[in-house]
Structures are given as C-alpha cells and as structure tokens.
Design a protein around this motif. Structure first.
Motif, PDB file in Angstrom:
ATOM      1  N   ILE A  50     105.165 -36.500  81.150  1.00 26.87           N
ATOM      2  CA  ILE A  50     105.198 -35.120  80.118  1.00 26.87           C
ATOM      3  C   ILE A  50     105.864 -35.847  78.423  1.00 26.87           C
ATOM      4  O   ILE A  50     105.259 -36.573  77.737  1.00 26.87           O
ATOM      5  CB  ILE A  50     104.410 -34.219  80.407  1.00 26.87           C
ATOM      6  CG1 ILE A  50     103.198 -34.431  80.953  1.00 26.87           C
ATOM      7  CG2 ILE A  50     104.127 -33.706  78.589  1.00 26.87           C
ATOM      8  CD1 ILE A  50     102.877 -32.832  81.774  1.00 26.87           C
TER       9      ILE A  50
ATOM     10  N   ASP B 210     102.698 -38.130  76.825  1.00 24.52           N
ATOM     11  CA  ASP B 210     101.524 -37.921  77.486  1.00 24.52           C
ATOM     12  C   ASP B 210     101.630 -36.228  76.195  1.00 24.52           C
ATOM     13  O   ASP B 210     101.439 -35.396  76.792  1.00 24.52           O
ATOM     14  CB  ASP B 210     101.505 -37.355  78.391  1.00 24.52           C
ATOM     15  CG  ASP B 210     100.051 -37.443  78.391  1.00 24.52           C
ATOM     16  OD1 ASP B 210      98.585 -37.171  78.282  1.00 24.52           O
ATOM     17  OD2 ASP B 210      99.481 -37.542  79.969  1.00 24.52           O
TER      18      ASP B 210
ATOM     19  N   HIS C 193      98.672 -35.756  74.629  1.00 27.99           N
ATOM     20  CA  HIS C 193      97.579 -34.763  75.185  1.00 27.99           C
ATOM     21  C   HIS C 193      97.799 -33.407  76.405  1.00 27.99           C
ATOM     22  O   HIS C 193      97.357 -32.128  76.441  1.00 27.99           O
ATOM     23  CB  HIS C 193      96.408 -35.340  75.880  1.00 27.99           C
ATOM     24  CG  HIS C 193      95.762 -34.452  76.552  1.00 27.99           C
ATOM     25  ND1 HIS C 193      94.053 -33.948  75.710  1.00 27.99           N
ATOM     26  CD2 HIS C 193      94.731 -34.399  77.453  1.00 27.99           C
ATOM     27  CE1 HIS C 193      93.598 -33.432  76.468  1.00 27.99           C
ATOM     28  NE2 HIS C 193      93.755 -33.537  77.716  1.00 27.99           N
ATOM     29  N   ARG C 194      98.596 -33.845  77.328  1.00 29.78           N
ATOM     30  CA  ARG C 194      99.126 -33.036  78.488  1.00 29.78           C
ATOM     31  C   ARG C 194      99.656 -31.993  77.848  1.00 29.78           C
ATOM     32  O   ARG C 194      99.820 -31.552  78.204  1.00 29.78           O
ATOM     33  CB  ARG C 194      99.807 -34.231  79.952  1.00 29.78           C
ATOM     34  CG  ARG C 194      98.221 -34.739  80.270  1.00 29.78           C
ATOM     35  CD  ARG C 194      99.252 -34.999  81.706  1.00 29.78           C
ATOM     36  NE  ARG C 194      99.708 -34.624  82.561  1.00 29.78           N
ATOM     37  CZ  ARG C 194     100.417 -34.388  83.674  1.00 29.78           C
ATOM     38  NH1 ARG C 194     100.922 -35.755  83.962  1.00 29.78           N
ATOM     39  NH2 ARG C 194     100.715 -33.613  84.709  1.00 29.78           N
TER      40      ARG C 194
ATOM     41  N   ASN D  76      98.015 -29.793  76.004  1.00 27.72           N
ATOM     42  CA  ASN D  76      97.515 -28.440  76.823  1.00 27.72           C
ATOM     43  C   ASN D  76      98.003 -27.479  77.543  1.00 27.72           C
ATOM     44  O   ASN D  76      97.526 -26.509  78.618  1.00 27.72           O
ATOM     45  CB  ASN D  76      96.235 -29.236  77.998  1.00 27.72           C
ATOM     46  CG  ASN D  76      95.352 -29.437  76.436  1.00 27.72           C
ATOM     47  OD1 ASN D  76      94.884 -28.986  75.455  1.00 27.72           O
ATOM     48  ND2 ASN D  76      94.748 -30.437  76.436  1.00 27.72           N
ATOM     49  N   GLU D  77      99.775 -28.271  78.367  1.00 30.54           N
ATOM     50  CA  GLU D  77      99.699 -27.958  79.049  1.00 30.54           C
ATOM     51  C   GLU D  77     101.267 -27.162  79.370  1.00 30.54           C
ATOM     52  O   GLU D  77     101.923 -26.349  79.851  1.00 30.54           O
ATOM     53  CB  GLU D  77      99.658 -28.645  80.867  1.00 30.54           C
ATOM     54  CG  GLU D  77      99.244 -29.446  80.605  1.00 30.54           C
ATOM     55  CD  GLU D  77      99.038 -30.266  82.388  1.00 30.54           C
ATOM     56  OE1 GLU D  77     100.503 -30.692  83.145  1.00 30.54           O
ATOM     57  OE2 GLU D  77      98.547 -31.574  82.491  1.00 30.54           O
TER      58      GLU D  77
ATOM     59  N   SER E 186      98.951 -24.168  71.655  1.00 34.31           N
ATOM     60  CA  SER E 186      99.378 -25.041  71.631  1.00 34.31           C
ATOM     61  C   SER E 186      98.717 -26.191  70.396  1.00 34.31           C
ATOM     62  O   SER E 186      98.309 -26.866  70.690  1.00 34.31           O
ATOM     63  CB  SER E 186      97.696 -25.025  72.551  1.00 34.31           C
ATOM     64  OG  SER E 186      96.039 -24.653  71.739  1.00 34.31           O
TER      65      SER E 186
END
Length: 70
Positions: free
Chosen positions: A10, A24, A26-27, A30-31, A40
């Motif tokens: 990530i 990444d 998106h990850r 979100n994470e 976020s």
C-alpha cells in the motif's frame, strides 16, 4: 507505518531509500488513514505531508513519490 510488512503493498519506500510512494491510494485511504490519522481524506493527508516538508517528485522514474531534503 512504513516499517509494517502488512502495508508494503500500500505504501513503501522506493528501493533507493530517498523517497516513498503510496502504491494503492484506495486501500491507503480506506485502511491506513483511519488507523494512523483518524480520517480518510487523502488530500488532507497530502497537505499534512507538505507541512512536514515533504515534496512530491513531479517527473521521472520516481514520479508521484515524496521526498524530504534532510
């Protein structure tokens, strides 16, 4: 965060070790952001990174990575 093997797909340091990159988005949004920063909002994270003195590499093989001149 940068030392976590679980997050290496990530966000990671580039092989030369002078800059890092979100691999990444998106990850990451979100994470990672909620766990480490309590929100976020990727743009807010980038503003914070810039305030810490990191700068985005605009071109070349390291494009879109972030470095700090220390």
């Amino acid at each position: 965060m940068m030392r976590s093997k679980a997050l290496s797909s990530i966000i990671a340091w580039l092989p030369h070790g002078r800059s890092w990159m979100v691999l990444d988005r998106h990850r990451f949004t979100n994470e990672v952001l909620p766990d480490y920063f309590g929100h976020s909002n990727f743009e807010s994270f980038i503003r914070l990174v810039n305030a810490w003195g990191f700068r985005r590499v605009p071109s070349g093989v390291d494009r879109d990575s972030y470095y700090h001149e220390v």
